[in-house]
Design an enzyme around this catalytic site. Structure first.
Site, PDB file in Angstrom:
ATOM      1  N   ASP A  11       0.878  -1.156   0.000  1.00  0.00           N
ATOM      2  CA  ASP A  11       0.000   0.000   0.000  1.00  0.00           C
ATOM      3  C   ASP A  11       0.926   1.220   0.000  1.00  0.00           C
ATOM      4  OD1 ASP A  11      -2.471   1.561   0.534  1.00  0.00           O
ATOM      5  OD2 ASP A  11      -1.478   1.931   2.457  1.00  0.00           O
ATOM      6  N   ASP A  13      -0.364   5.114   0.643  1.00  0.00           N
ATOM      7  CA  ASP A  13      -0.800   6.116   1.623  1.00  0.00           C
ATOM      8  C   ASP A  13      -0.719   5.558   3.038  1.00  0.00           C
ATOM      9  OD1 ASP A  13      -1.693   8.641   0.378  1.00  0.00           O
ATOM     10  OD2 ASP A  13      -3.116   7.379  -0.706  1.00  0.00           O
ATOM     11  N   ASP A 168      -0.993  -0.341   6.191  1.00  0.00           N
ATOM     12  CA  ASP A 168      -1.120   0.331   7.482  1.00  0.00           C
ATOM     13  C   ASP A 168      -2.538   0.330   8.040  1.00  0.00           C
ATOM     14  OD1 ASP A 168      -2.325   3.474   7.012  1.00  0.00           O
ATOM     15  OD2 ASP A 168      -1.676   2.338   5.272  1.00  0.00           O
TER      16      ASP A 168
END
Length: 230
Positions: A11, A13, A168
């Site tokens: 990922d 962001d 995250d």
């Protein structure tokens, strides 16, 4: 039979770039512009979903969708103001270069739109060690649906049995888990270790630097999880 790990899906962001809270504030202002009073804490917890999911999640599935496109456009404009200030998270660039040096293929699988992704790539400045890039524009549904992960696998030529996912948010964990891909969590998006583990993360580290410092351990743990669930 589970293959050795040969690729890492990332990922972006909140995982490689410090952008989660900028997204939360941009969404908060966008909602206010259209008369919606949504708490920032609720918005923050939804970051990681794509814009096709986040409005239903925060405003309810029965909300009036007539303004959805305008709301998404408002968020994009408000977030774009911060693009030049984006910074990689600690160790992000070094992690990508180290993975590549070890022969692992770096694949970006993000729910960001293509324009946002281009800003993130400029921030990371690591194109030479990124083998495949996908964005929300490449999938019919965003995380937690696994569509973008499936596209990333198909384009990279990798299989679910030979990759790990690094993210995250719980949405990253869910998207990876839908394809039985072990997910390594980072707390850089503001989600706790306990919550990431509770949703199925194989292991959790503080930030990309912490993951880099413990990369052998992380990959071993992910491989062990893959063997257990595969």
């Amino acid at each position: 039979m589970t293959k050795p790990v040969t690729g890492v899906l990332f990922d972006v962001d909140g995982t490689l770039v410090d952008s989660v809270y900028l997204h939360a504030v941009a969404w908060w202002h966008a909602f206010r512009q259209f008369g919606h009073d949504v708490e920032t804490a609720r918005i923050h917890r939804a970051i990681g979903m794509g814009s096709d999911k986040i409005l239903d999640h925060l405003l309810g599935p029965d909300h009036d969708t007539a303004e959805d496109d305008a709301l998404r456009a408002a968020h994009s404009s408000l977030y774009a103001v911060h693009w030049t200030a984006l910074r990689p998270l600690a160790g992000a660039r070094a992690l990508l270069y180290t993975c590549a040096a070890r022969g692992l293929r770096n694949v970006l699988a993000t729910s960001a739109s293509r324009p946002e992704l281009e800003a993130l790539l400029r921030c990371l400045d690591a194109d030479s060690v990124i083998s495949t890039v996908t964005s929300a524009d490449d999938a019919s549904e965003s995380k937690p649906a696994p569509d973008i992960v499936e596209v990333a696998l198909r384009r990279s030529g990798l299989s679910a049995e030979e990759v790990v996912f690094v993210g995250d948010s719980i949405w990253d964990v869910k998207a990876a888990g839908a394809l039985s891909i072990p997910c390594i969590g980072l707390t850089t998006g503001g989600v706790s270790i306990a919550e990431l583990l509770d949703h199925g993360a194989a292991a959790v580290y503080e930030d990309p630097q912490d993951l880099l410092d413990n990369l052998d351990e992380a990959l071993t743990t992910a491989f062990r999880v893959a063997l257990t669930t595969g």
